[in-house]
Design a protein around this motif. Sequence first.
Motif, PDB file in Angstrom:
ATOM      1  N   PHE A   1       0.851  -1.195   0.000  1.00 21.37           N
ATOM      2  CA  PHE A   1       0.000   0.000   0.000  1.00 21.37           C
ATOM      3  C   PHE A   1       0.882   1.239   0.000  1.00 21.37           C
ATOM      4  O   PHE A   1       1.867   1.317   0.753  1.00 21.37           O
ATOM      5  CB  PHE A   1      -0.901   0.023   1.236  1.00 21.37           C
ATOM      6  CG  PHE A   1      -1.889  -1.117   1.275  1.00 21.37           C
ATOM      7  CD1 PHE A   1      -3.059  -1.069   0.532  1.00 21.37           C
ATOM      8  CD2 PHE A   1      -1.635  -2.241   2.038  1.00 21.37           C
ATOM      9  CE1 PHE A   1      -3.965  -2.115   0.554  1.00 21.37           C
ATOM     10  CE2 PHE A   1      -2.534  -3.300   2.075  1.00 21.37           C
ATOM     11  CZ  PHE A   1      -3.702  -3.229   1.331  1.00 21.37           C
TER      12      PHE A   1
ATOM     13  N   LEU B   1       1.404   5.033   0.914  1.00 25.25           N
ATOM     14  CA  LEU B   1       0.918   6.034   1.858  1.00 25.25           C
ATOM     15  C   LEU B   1       0.950   7.404   1.211  1.00 25.25           C
ATOM     16  O   LEU B   1       1.937   7.783   0.578  1.00 25.25           O
ATOM     17  CB  LEU B   1       1.814   6.068   3.103  1.00 25.25           C
ATOM     18  CG  LEU B   1       1.779   4.844   4.010  1.00 25.25           C
ATOM     19  CD1 LEU B   1       2.998   4.845   4.926  1.00 25.25           C
ATOM     20  CD2 LEU B   1       0.504   4.832   4.834  1.00 25.25           C
ATOM     21  N   SER B   2      -0.129   8.144   1.384  1.00 25.38           N
ATOM     22  CA  SER B   2      -0.144   9.499   0.823  1.00 25.38           C
ATOM     23  C   SER B   2      -1.155  10.355   1.575  1.00 25.38           C
ATOM     24  O   SER B   2      -1.996   9.843   2.310  1.00 25.38           O
ATOM     25  CB  SER B   2      -0.516   9.468  -0.660  1.00 25.38           C
ATOM     26  OG  SER B   2      -1.835   8.979  -0.798  1.00 25.38           O
ATOM     27  N   THR B   3      -1.040  11.656   1.381  1.00 28.12           N
ATOM     28  CA  THR B   3      -2.046  12.576   1.899  1.00 28.12           C
ATOM     29  C   THR B   3      -2.072  13.786   0.985  1.00 28.12           C
ATOM     30  O   THR B   3      -1.067  14.118   0.360  1.00 28.12           O
ATOM     31  CB  THR B   3      -1.736  12.979   3.354  1.00 28.12           C
ATOM     32  OG1 THR B   3      -2.844  13.680   3.896  1.00 28.12           O
ATOM     33  CG2 THR B   3      -0.510  13.871   3.457  1.00 28.12           C
TER      34      THR B   3
ATOM     35  N   LYS C   1       6.340  10.137   2.657  1.00 26.76           N
ATOM     36  CA  LYS C   1       5.853   9.197   1.644  1.00 26.76           C
ATOM     37  C   LYS C   1       6.316   7.810   2.063  1.00 26.76           C
ATOM     38  O   LYS C   1       7.314   7.680   2.775  1.00 26.76           O
ATOM     39  CB  LYS C   1       6.424   9.534   0.261  1.00 26.76           C
ATOM     40  CG  LYS C   1       5.866  10.809  -0.352  1.00 26.76           C
ATOM     41  CD  LYS C   1       6.491  11.078  -1.700  1.00 26.76           C
ATOM     42  CE  LYS C   1       5.877  12.312  -2.344  1.00 26.76           C
ATOM     43  NZ  LYS C   1       6.548  12.655  -3.606  1.00 26.76           N
TER      44      LYS C   1
ATOM     45  N   LYS D   1      -8.795   2.400   6.876  1.00 27.97           N
ATOM     46  CA  LYS D   1      -7.498   2.975   6.493  1.00 27.97           C
ATOM     47  C   LYS D   1      -6.390   2.513   7.434  1.00 27.97           C
ATOM     48  O   LYS D   1      -6.590   2.346   8.637  1.00 27.97           O
ATOM     49  CB  LYS D   1      -7.567   4.504   6.531  1.00 27.97           C
ATOM     50  CG  LYS D   1      -8.497   5.121   5.501  1.00 27.97           C
ATOM     51  CD  LYS D   1      -8.306   6.632   5.470  1.00 27.97           C
ATOM     52  CE  LYS D   1      -9.189   7.289   4.423  1.00 27.97           C
ATOM     53  NZ  LYS D   1     -10.561   7.444   4.887  1.00 27.97           N
TER      54      LYS D   1
ATOM     55  N   GLU E   1      -1.893   8.057   5.005  1.00 22.41           N
ATOM     56  CA  GLU E   1      -2.764   6.878   5.144  1.00 22.41           C
ATOM     57  C   GLU E   1      -3.003   6.234   3.788  1.00 22.41           C
ATOM     58  O   GLU E   1      -2.720   6.817   2.743  1.00 22.41           O
ATOM     59  CB  GLU E   1      -4.098   7.290   5.791  1.00 22.41           C
ATOM     60  CG  GLU E   1      -4.843   8.350   5.003  1.00 22.41           C
ATOM     61  CD  GLU E   1      -6.013   8.958   5.775  1.00 22.41           C
ATOM     62  OE1 GLU E   1      -5.977   8.999   7.023  1.00 22.41           O
ATOM     63  OE2 GLU E   1      -6.964   9.411   5.112  1.00 22.41           O
ATOM     64  N   CYS E   2      -3.553   5.015   3.847  1.00 24.36           N
ATOM     65  CA  CYS E   2      -3.939   4.318   2.630  1.00 24.36           C
ATOM     66  C   CYS E   2      -5.183   3.490   2.932  1.00 24.36           C
ATOM     67  O   CYS E   2      -5.364   3.008   4.060  1.00 24.36           O
ATOM     68  CB  CYS E   2      -2.812   3.432   2.120  1.00 24.36           C
ATOM     69  SG  CYS E   2      -2.161   2.314   3.377  1.00 24.36           S
TER      70      CYS E   2
END
Length: 272
Positions: free
Chosen positions: A46, A48-50, A57, A183, A233-234
Amino acid sequence: EEEFKWLLQEEVHVVLKQLQDILKEASQRFALPASGLGGAVKQENFVLSTSGTDQVKGVLTLQGDALCQADVNLKMPRTNQLLHFTFREDKQWKLQQIQDARNHVNQAIYLLMNRDVNYQFKTGSEVLKLMDAVMLQLSRARNRLTTPATLTLPEIASSGLAKMFTPALPPDILVNFYINLNKLCLTVYQLHVLQPSTTKNVKLAGGSILHNPGAIFEFGNQRYEVSHVHKVECVVPWLNDALVFFTVSLQLCQQLKDKISVFSSYWNYRPY
């Protein structure tokens, strides 16, 4: 009376079978088997990003209820220095929330399977009691995913997560992984040391799911203040599936309880 007898002997078992089928699907989501590996749990990656920030990252590898790899890039705000951390090869981080939720689902399945098709329910209250017990397990399973633990910053600092990384995390960085609904979340706290002269009348931060900049805590004979907080989060699709299964199952339980209650109130209030 005949209708109520039919409900107890026939329809209750139909609903129990539906619930079992749905919850077995939910339970399987928590340990997706890898194709052709004979029961081994599949590893999933997964990203991770926002929105609006690239300070943090990363890529997480989830295997059932364990994070078996984490690869995180962190851009330090003051210096723009880029730090890179990964899990040590010999380490995995157990996500207790997933483990607990799965245990509650399996407990609900066990309660349902205890009343097989040959079991004769004698009274409505017996069915209500079973539904309440199943709903309690399902509510607990859902709550474990929807309500992350509140932790103090010293608890996060001493959790052992910091020792999972190579290279080792610097002392001014704290990290926390947790599940929130569907998430998988990573929070990174950047800290600075408070000088003893600046700590008069300082209120120490208590427990929280997410601490804000300005939070102060003591750890290892030092006082720290949180200067920056980054949350990435992902979405984990199978967690979303599980939450839907919990909701549908709870609705089925409630519908059966409502039917039983209608009959019970009729028996209580019928004229003689």
